[in-house]
Design an enzyme around this catalytic site. Structure first.
Site, PDB file in Angstrom:
ATOM      1  N   HIS A  62      -3.602  -3.773  -5.400  1.00  0.00           N
ATOM      2  CA  HIS A  62      -3.839  -3.252  -4.052  1.00  0.00           C
ATOM      3  C   HIS A  62      -5.275  -3.435  -3.620  1.00  0.00           C
ATOM      4  O   HIS A  62      -6.179  -2.766  -4.120  1.00  0.00           O
ATOM      5  CB  HIS A  62      -3.436  -1.755  -4.016  1.00  0.00           C
ATOM      6  CG  HIS A  62      -3.518  -1.147  -2.656  1.00  0.00           C
ATOM      7  ND1 HIS A  62      -3.851   0.160  -2.436  1.00  0.00           N
ATOM      8  CD2 HIS A  62      -3.308  -1.680  -1.432  1.00  0.00           C
ATOM      9  CE1 HIS A  62      -3.844   0.399  -1.136  1.00  0.00           C
ATOM     10  NE2 HIS A  62      -3.518  -0.697  -0.519  1.00  0.00           N
ATOM     11  N   GLU A 112      -7.014  -1.568  -6.704  1.00  0.00           N
ATOM     12  CA  GLU A 112      -6.163  -0.731  -7.548  1.00  0.00           C
ATOM     13  C   GLU A 112      -5.144  -1.618  -8.269  1.00  0.00           C
ATOM     14  O   GLU A 112      -4.430  -2.393  -7.623  1.00  0.00           O
ATOM     15  CB  GLU A 112      -5.414   0.302  -6.694  1.00  0.00           C
ATOM     16  CG  GLU A 112      -6.332   1.301  -6.036  1.00  0.00           C
ATOM     17  CD  GLU A 112      -5.616   2.280  -5.118  1.00  0.00           C
ATOM     18  OE1 GLU A 112      -6.133   3.382  -4.915  1.00  0.00           O
ATOM     19  OE2 GLU A 112      -4.542   1.939  -4.581  1.00  0.00           O
ATOM     20  N   ASN A 114      -5.336   6.253  -1.253  1.00  0.00           N
ATOM     21  CA  ASN A 114      -4.590   6.853  -0.148  1.00  0.00           C
ATOM     22  C   ASN A 114      -4.055   8.239  -0.489  1.00  0.00           C
ATOM     23  O   ASN A 114      -3.729   9.018   0.395  1.00  0.00           O
ATOM     24  CB  ASN A 114      -3.446   5.938   0.305  1.00  0.00           C
ATOM     25  CG  ASN A 114      -3.980   4.770   1.121  1.00  0.00           C
ATOM     26  OD1 ASN A 114      -5.078   4.835   1.663  1.00  0.00           O
ATOM     27  ND2 ASN A 114      -3.216   3.693   1.180  1.00  0.00           N
ATOM     28  N   SER A 146       0.825  -1.215   0.000  1.00  0.00           N
ATOM     29  CA  SER A 146       0.000   0.000   0.000  1.00  0.00           C
ATOM     30  C   SER A 146       0.851   1.254   0.000  1.00  0.00           C
ATOM     31  O   SER A 146       0.337   2.338  -0.257  1.00  0.00           O
ATOM     32  CB  SER A 146      -0.960   0.003   1.192  1.00  0.00           C
ATOM     33  OG  SER A 146      -0.268  -0.241   2.371  1.00  0.00           O
TER      34      SER A 146
END
Ligand code: NAI
Length: 506
Positions: free
Chosen positions: A142, A154, A192, A121
């Site tokens: 991800h 992702e 994120n 991540s």
């Protein structure tokens, strides 16, 4: 079932690896799970099997399907047993050296066309692939925690990743019943990265003494529709997870002002006030139940002053009809009488500056946030300036609460809470489009599915008006002189045509 990867190896049998193994088996693959701790491998296979049993008990799987799924999943004791895999997904400890050594080992074991996926991540996919003989087969894959429930995945292309590797992972994600989004390798990828604005801007507002944690949470829940306020969210995620992510992304972007973390979370992390899991974060928790902070009561006001609205107020016509519906005495002259409460509704500017520039009496001036259509929000937010008289503040509070809608009164700042947080989120998202990290469509999908925001940031920009958002940012940049509020060129260009997907640029 025809799966794109008939045999899949999952390495690292923790929370993430187990969830990924479950999904891969459900997509039709034969799944082999490996962990350096054999007890973890066994526990993982048993926990996934127990999960399928639960789904069967709920009627979501029949007995034959459960049995078939179980036969697809098995534990292996050595890496060498993964030799026949078409895809390996690593979900081991988050360390670059460990992931590189693992893939280097796997290159000796697997066919050159087998795909290597990493669930990292925070590490660079390009860096993980560097030094391998076939870096083109490495991609980020991800998942979010817990993988079976979090529906977005992702797929990340490193500098050398082959296009078809990403395409296959996108297809495999669909076979798992999830939604793939495609990102270029960059710090935080999509979710994120896009999530940076919410917490950091809220923390800045607290650090400026404008409103407390609970007030900010209430405002963002009730005005925008976020499920959790930023401080409730940080308490849930826990600061030992979220503060390091804030620092990491800030440093990976070479101290870009937009991502600057806060000393508030650094200090709370050091003090062990991590959030829900330690019983104390921004809120207190008793037996896991959040202890809500009571709201300030609506003040009792004897005689209401007349209200005069600045000609430059945002959504002025709407504000006037709102005042009328609340039964206010409205002054319509070119300037306020000496008794009147003067109401301003700036975008991005602070109340003091507006009072000075418009030559209003600051002692009688109160601001209201009109960025969002009043009918679309469950709360009204007022702001005082340091000179505002208490009777004027109380009169405004009481009037705007007359129809039972919640009201918060905050201190003066460039931009109200919602304006600041929403504009920051939209600006960061726009800059991600500017950088080509992902398509606008995937950005919206990733944020709504991965972060649970009520709208994607670009749709949010269109709903509240791209030019309004730009005005907030331009004016905040003037008030604060901070490059944090510099509008992304993408947002500036799109200001006139709209931010969302239906609008294409010339
Ligand atoms: P975890 O600590 O629950 O599991 C990691 C497992 O990997 C452990 O069982 C450990 O024994 C094993 N392991 C460590 N080194 C190994 C090696 N060289 N070979 C084989 N097994 C090894 O960790 P978790 O939470 O499942 O995370 C795993 C990865 O997924 C990390 O890269 C993390 O950044 C990423 N990730 C985690 C998320 C989360 O919310 N926990 C979300 C998205 C990604």
């Amino acid at each position: 079932m025809n799966t794109i990867f008939p045999v899949v190896g999952v390495i690292g049998a923790g929370a993430m690896g187990s969830g990924i193994a479950q999904l891969a088996a459900q997509a039709g693959s034969t799944v082999l799970v490996f962990d350096t701790r054999p007890e973890a491998t066994q526990a993982s296979v048993s926990s996934v099997a127990a999960q399928w049993d639960r789904l069967q008990a709920k009627g979501r799987l029949d007995a034959t399907a459960t049995q078939t799924l179980k036969t697809r999943l098995s534990a292996v004791d050595t890496l060498a047993e993964l030799g026949a895999c078409d895809l390996v997904v690593e979900a081991v400890v988050e360390r670059l050296d460990v992931k590189r050594a693992l893939f280097s080992e796997l290159e000796k074991i697997l066919r050159p066309d087998a795909v290597f996926a990493t669930n990292t991540s925070s590490l660079s996919v390009t860096a993980i692939a560097a030094g391998l003989q076939h870096p083109g087969r490495v991609a980020g894959f991800h998942f979010f925690n817990p993988p079976p429930l979090m529906k977005v995945v992702e797929v990340i292309a490193g500098l050398r990743t082959q296009v078809q590797v990403c395409q296959k992972l996108m297809e495999f994600t669909r076979q798992m019943g999830h939604t793939p989004v495609m990102a270029q390798d960059s710090p935080g990828f999509i979710v994120n990265h896009a999530g940076r604005g919410y917490g950091t801007e809220a923390l800045r507002i607290v650090s400026e003494g404008i409103a407390d944690f609970a007030t900010i949470d209430r405002i963002l829940r009730d005005q925008v529709g976020f499920k959790l306020g930023p401080f409730e969210l940080m308490d849930l995620t826990a600061l030992d997870v979220s503060h390091p992510v804030m620092e990491s992304i800030y440093h990976q972007y070479f101290e870009e002002a937009r991502y600057r973390p806060s000393v508030i979370t650094a200090q709370r992390l050091a003090g062990g006030m991590l959030g829900r899991k330690t019983g104390e974060g921004f809120y207190r928790y008793i037996d896991g139940v959040i202890q809500k902070v009571p709201e300030a009561p609506v003040p009792e006001v004897g005689e209401m002053p007349p209200f005069w609205v600045s000609p430059r107020a945002a959504r002025r016509a709407e504000l006037l009809s709102l005042l009328k519906s609340l039964g206010a005495k409205i002054e319509t002259g070119p300037s306020a009488s000496p008794l009147a409460l003067t109401l301003v509704a700036p975008l991005g500017f602070d109340i003091t500056t507006v009072a000075v520039v418009e030559r209003l009496d600051p002692a009688r001036t109160v601001g209201i946030d009109m960025l969002i259509d009043d009918a679309a929000t469950k709360r009204r937010v007022l702001a005082t300036n340091p000179a505002t008289r208490t009777d004027m503040r109380d009169a405004a509070h009481a009037l705007f609460a007359r129809d039972g809608k919640a009201v918060s009164v905050i201190r003066d700042s460039g931009g109200f809470v919602t304006q600041r947080v929403v504009a920051t989120i939209i600006n960061i998202a726009s800059d991600m489009c500017q950088q080509g990290i992902c398509s606008p469509r995937d950005l919206e999908l990733a944020v709504t599915l991965g972060l649970g925001y009520p709208l994607g940031p670009l749709a949010m920009g269109d709903r509240y008006g791209p030019t309004n958002v730009l005005e907030v940012l331009f004016n905040m940049q003037t008030v604060y002189g901070d490059p944090r509020y510099r509008p992304s060129p993408w947002l500036r260009r799109r200001g006139a045509i709209g931010l969302s997907l239906t609008h294409e640029e010339n």
